[in-house]
Scaffold this active site. Structure first.
Site, PDB file in Angstrom:
ATOM      1  N   SER A  11       0.835  -1.200   0.000  1.00 31.58           N
ATOM      2  CA  SER A  11       0.000   0.000   0.000  1.00 31.58           C
ATOM      3  C   SER A  11       0.877   1.259   0.000  1.00 31.58           C
ATOM      4  O   SER A  11       1.645   1.460  -0.933  1.00 31.58           O
ATOM      5  CB  SER A  11      -0.961  -0.074   1.198  1.00 31.58           C
ATOM      6  N   ASP A  65     -10.089  -3.872  -5.349  1.00 32.77           N
ATOM      7  CA  ASP A  65      -9.458  -2.916  -4.425  1.00 32.77           C
ATOM      8  C   ASP A  65     -10.221  -1.594  -4.467  1.00 32.77           C
ATOM      9  O   ASP A  65     -10.259  -0.935  -5.514  1.00 32.77           O
ATOM     10  CB  ASP A  65      -7.990  -2.721  -4.850  1.00 32.77           C
ATOM     11  N   HIS A 125      -8.125  -4.603  -1.008  1.00 29.52           N
ATOM     12  CA  HIS A 125      -6.853  -3.956  -0.667  1.00 29.52           C
ATOM     13  C   HIS A 125      -6.027  -4.801   0.308  1.00 29.52           C
ATOM     14  O   HIS A 125      -4.811  -4.663   0.377  1.00 29.52           O
ATOM     15  CB  HIS A 125      -7.136  -2.569  -0.074  1.00 29.52           C
TER      16      HIS A 125
END
Ligand code: MLT
Length: 213
Positions: free
Chosen positions: A105, A155, A186
């Site tokens: 991320s 996501d 995610h």
């Protein structure tokens, strides 16, 4: 130099021929988060795990954002160079080869920025749920660098087209890019772990074969 003051953990490797990993956590994480993942995907590799220095409501990150998915580009550039300076110094201190970044991320996004801005610092990257960190990066030469981009089809933070755009950007700069899209969101999944481990094993086998001629 700003390089000395990143909070981090370093685990020396037991397999000196294995590429070191630079572990970069997601928003709200810290230097402890990805050590277990690093140990699983790259057993015996040296692990350098860093805590981002930007705080968003107390949550560590690697650069400032204006909103979710909207980045402060000047800060991305500045922080990518700071982190690259730190990694370059740590490499000398611990006598490490250029590491492969393993980022999740926000950590994957700063890794992508480092690849584009400081290609010499990294050997490649495993970018988990990454997005384009800079709309208009300077031309970079990423030849000889390998990157695995793993996106989630569902996501809600990284639109599928954005992950594809990042992969194309890195590939245009000369990197050897593999992109996989998993049927997940995610969050990380077991499939991420398996793919990352296999990708590293394949790379290592090719490097070993090249050395033994
Ligand atoms: C970022 O800010 O880097 C991305 O939005 C991912 C995140 O950290 O949520």
């Amino acid at each position: 130099m700003t390089s000395s003051n990143f909070i981090h953990r370093f685990e020396p490797g037991t397999r000196l021929e294995a590429s070191p990993l630079l572990l970069l956590h997601g928003t709200g994480g810290d230097e402890n988060d990805l050590l277990p993942l690093g140990q699983i995907v790259a057993p015996g590799s040296a692990l350098l795990s860093v805590r981002g220095r930007v705080l968003e409501h107390g949550m560590p990150r690697f650069f400032r954002r204006l909103a979710e998915g909207v980045f402060d580009h000047d800060d991305v550039v500045r922080r990518a160079h700071e982190l690259a300076d730190f990694v370059d110094t740590a490499r000398k201190t611990h006598r490490l080869a250029a590491p492969i970044a393993l980022g999740y991320s926000n950590g994957a996004n700063i890794a992508a920025a480092m690849l584009l801005l400081r290609p010499q610092t990294l050997q490649g990257g495993i970018l988990l749920r990454a997005m384009v960190p800079l709309a208009d990066p300077p031309a970079a030469d990423l030849s000889g660098r390998s990157v695995l981009v793993i996106s989630g089809a569902h996501d809600p933070i990284v639109p599928a087209a954005n992950g594809a755009q990042l992969a194309a950007m890195l590939s245009t700069a000369g990197a050897n890019v593999e992109r996989r899209v998993l049927p997940v969101g995610h969050q990380l999944s077991q499939a991420d772990v398996t793919l990352a481990k296999q990708w590293l094993e394949t790379r290592q086998a090719a490097a070993d074969a090249a050395v033994s001629g």
